[in-house]
Write a protein that holds these residues in place. Sequence first.
Motif, mmCIF file in Angstrom:
data_model
loop_
_atom_site.group_PDB
_atom_site.id
_atom_site.type_symbol
_atom_site.label_atom_id
_atom_site.label_comp_id
_atom_site.label_asym_id
_atom_site.label_seq_id
_atom_site.Cartn_x
_atom_site.Cartn_y
_atom_site.Cartn_z
ATOM 1 N N ALA A 105 -25.380 -16.033 -10.364
ATOM 2 C CA ALA A 105 -26.523 -16.923 -10.134
ATOM 3 C C ALA A 105 -26.129 -18.101 -9.255
ATOM 4 C CB ALA A 105 -27.087 -17.400 -11.463
ATOM 5 N N VAL A 106 -24.928 -18.636 -9.450
ATOM 6 C CA VAL A 106 -24.438 -19.700 -8.567
ATOM 7 C C VAL A 106 -24.393 -19.185 -7.128
ATOM 8 C CG1 VAL A 106 -22.482 -21.183 -7.986
ATOM 9 C CG2 VAL A 106 -23.104 -20.833 -10.383
ATOM 10 N N GLY A 107 -23.860 -17.970 -6.967
ATOM 11 C CA GLY A 107 -23.799 -17.370 -5.640
ATOM 12 C C GLY A 107 -25.182 -17.198 -5.026
ATOM 13 N N ALA A 108 -26.156 -16.831 -5.860
ATOM 14 C CA ALA A 108 -27.524 -16.662 -5.370
ATOM 15 C C ALA A 108 -28.069 -17.971 -4.808
ATOM 16 C CB ALA A 108 -28.419 -16.160 -6.494
ATOM 17 N N LEU A 109 -27.895 -19.061 -5.558
ATOM 18 C CA LEU A 109 -28.429 -20.353 -5.120
ATOM 19 C C LEU A 109 -27.689 -20.885 -3.907
ATOM 20 C CD1 LEU A 109 -29.071 -22.046 -8.578
ATOM 21 C CD2 LEU A 109 -30.767 -21.107 -7.004
ATOM 22 N N GLU A 110 -26.400 -20.676 -3.867
ATOM 23 C CA GLU A 110 -25.617 -21.163 -2.726
ATOM 24 C C GLU A 110 -25.877 -20.342 -1.467
ATOM 25 O OE1 GLU A 110 -21.591 -21.169 -4.106
ATOM 26 O OE2 GLU A 110 -21.787 -23.142 -5.092
ATOM 27 N N GLY A 111 -26.369 -19.122 -1.657
ATOM 28 C CA GLY A 111 -26.599 -18.234 -0.512
ATOM 29 C C GLY A 111 -27.925 -18.428 0.188
ATOM 30 N N GLY A 112 -28.768 -19.324 -0.317
ATOM 31 C CA GLY A 112 -30.042 -19.607 0.347
ATOM 32 C C GLY A 112 -31.144 -18.635 -0.043
ATOM 33 N N ARG A 113 -32.257 -18.714 0.702
ATOM 34 C CA ARG A 113 -33.468 -17.969 0.348
ATOM 35 C C ARG A 113 -33.807 -16.842 1.313
ATOM 36 N NH1 ARG A 113 -38.318 -22.056 -1.147
ATOM 37 N NH2 ARG A 113 -39.405 -20.062 -0.951
ATOM 38 N N SER A 114 -32.941 -16.531 2.236
ATOM 39 C CA SER A 114 -33.309 -15.551 3.270
ATOM 40 C C SER A 114 -33.595 -14.175 2.667
ATOM 41 C CB SER A 114 -32.215 -15.443 4.332
ATOM 42 O OG SER A 114 -30.989 -15.027 3.759
ATOM 43 N N SER A 115 -32.796 -13.753 1.680
ATOM 44 C CA SER A 115 -33.029 -12.437 1.070
ATOM 45 C C SER A 115 -34.350 -12.430 0.317
ATOM 46 C CB SER A 115 -31.880 -12.066 0.123
ATOM 47 O OG SER A 115 -31.763 -13.002 -0.939
ATOM 48 N N ALA A 116 -34.659 -13.533 -0.363
ATOM 49 C CA ALA A 116 -35.938 -13.633 -1.076
ATOM 50 C C ALA A 116 -37.104 -13.583 -0.100
ATOM 51 C CB ALA A 116 -35.981 -14.920 -1.895
ATOM 52 N N GLU A 117 -36.958 -14.240 1.036
ATOM 53 C CA GLU A 117 -38.032 -14.257 2.030
ATOM 54 C C GLU A 117 -38.244 -12.870 2.634
ATOM 55 O OE1 GLU A 117 -36.587 -17.317 4.553
ATOM 56 O OE2 GLU A 117 -37.306 -18.956 3.258
ATOM 57 N N GLU A 118 -37.156 -12.118 2.829
ATOM 58 C CA GLU A 118 -37.279 -10.751 3.340
ATOM 59 C C GLU A 118 -38.034 -9.869 2.347
ATOM 60 O OE1 GLU A 118 -33.334 -9.431 4.172
ATOM 61 O OE2 GLU A 118 -33.012 -10.894 5.778
ATOM 62 N N MET A 119 -37.710 -10.015 1.061
ATOM 63 C CA MET A 119 -38.404 -9.229 0.053
ATOM 64 C C MET A 119 -39.876 -9.615 -0.032
ATOM 65 S SD MET A 119 -35.621 -8.748 -3.058
ATOM 66 C CE MET A 119 -34.864 -10.379 -3.041
ATOM 67 N N THR A 120 -40.164 -10.899 0.076
ATOM 68 C CA THR A 120 -41.548 -11.360 0.000
ATOM 69 C C THR A 120 -42.363 -10.813 1.166
ATOM 70 O OG1 THR A 120 -40.922 -13.352 -1.194
ATOM 71 C CG2 THR A 120 -43.032 -13.404 -0.050
ATOM 72 N N THR A 121 -41.772 -10.738 2.337
ATOM 73 C CA THR A 121 -42.447 -10.144 3.490
ATOM 74 C C THR A 121 -42.818 -8.700 3.204
ATOM 75 O OG1 THR A 121 -41.295 -11.600 5.050
ATOM 76 C CG2 THR A 121 -42.214 -9.556 5.932
ATOM 77 N N ALA A 122 -41.889 -7.969 2.566
ATOM 78 C CA ALA A 122 -42.154 -6.570 2.203
ATOM 79 C C ALA A 122 -43.268 -6.480 1.165
ATOM 80 C CB ALA A 122 -40.881 -5.913 1.680
ATOM 81 N N TYR A 123 -43.243 -7.384 0.176
ATOM 82 C CA TYR A 123 -44.282 -7.364 -0.851
ATOM 83 C C TYR A 123 -45.661 -7.645 -0.247
ATOM 84 C CZ TYR A 123 -40.635 -7.475 -4.469
ATOM 85 O OH TYR A 123 -39.570 -7.188 -5.272
#
Length: 402
Positions: free
Chosen positions: A283-301
């Motif tokens: 989870a620390v790695g997730a937060l430190e890695g930014g939101r780009s992966s989340a934004e890519e998934m949201t585009t797909a959704y």
Amino acid sequence: MITTDYTHLSDRITSLSESQTIAMAKKARELAAKGVDVINLSFGEPDFQTPQYIKDAAKKAIDDGYTFYTPVAGYPDLRKAIVEKLKRDNGLEYGPENIVVSTGAKQSIANAVLCLVNPGDEVVIFSPYWVSYEEVVKLAEGIPVPVMGSLENNYKVTAQQFEDAITSNTKLVMYSSPCNPTGSVFTEEELASFAAILERHPQVYVIADEIYEYINFTGKHHSLASFASVKDRVVTVNGFSKGYAMTGWRVGYIAASKEIADACDKMQSQITSGTCSIAQKAAVGALEGGRSSAEEMTTAYLRRRDLVLDLMKDIPGFKTYIPEGAFYIFPDVSHYFGKQTGEYEINNANDLAMYLLNDAHVSLVDGAAFGAPQCIRFSFAASDAKLIEALERIKASLAKLS
């Protein structure tokens, strides 16, 4: 002869309903185990893999020896990273002492309810609601008070409905935005109206479930805790399962006043203690890695949402709206109540869900579990090909009903 006798079990557990999303997914798996090609649109789970950089953080944690018990409220670096996230993304000022990390947002919600609700307290639940809200309130011996938003208002409860539901016995209000199961999103103006009501009712606390925060198609997420006048009475719940595709990692958290955070820490210390060490480091790695992966998934959704809505136009009798977040569509299917074919008679949404599971081999969830018995929940967290096939099967099965 083996008999099933539940009389020795507590009233607490016998009165508790099974999670219908989990129950329907179980039925789908049982059918699939028999060789049936089932398309499962019942579970609230991203179909994406956890991003590689998060997996790498977990692997490093193992190699670095993070294999021991963790602090009940979470590792200091994770709580600090959550504090930074809340400030960056939500404009919320908290310290690590206001954060409690739990084994999923579901535990975060249960902790907060059990720490706030006494027997007989009323809990206003914006409806349609996530299946576990009402059951957790019952577990705390509170009294659930569902308040239904209308289809015409994207199933969002209005300020007037909210205030009308408050009595001298009201202790808590619970809602999600973006909402599971409707995908509705409260605007800043709507939350401001709720804050004004709460100012007039200082005995009322709030659990604001923001687990779908990153899956938001409106361009901006708003938090009730951003209103200073009510911030100390708002428990903001979030986690990593949806936005980071980390469902199996089981990491959620709350941000709350120190008094409530300390109470949740105390509650959790007697039930599960601290969350898995490796999952926390991921989870620390997730937060430190930014939101780009989340934004890519949201585009797909978003693309999938539009795909499903377009396909649903060809299915008569579905009354729906345009979800603004999450990955669900929650149509009113009451048009089919009273219809039948062969051995199947459709009297309610559960009958329709079971019919579609057995005839179309598509797994969906009955809306009654979400407080809306006239609806069925579709998850579009699936590939385009599966969604197209599922809607074709559903259309063909529904055409058999008369």
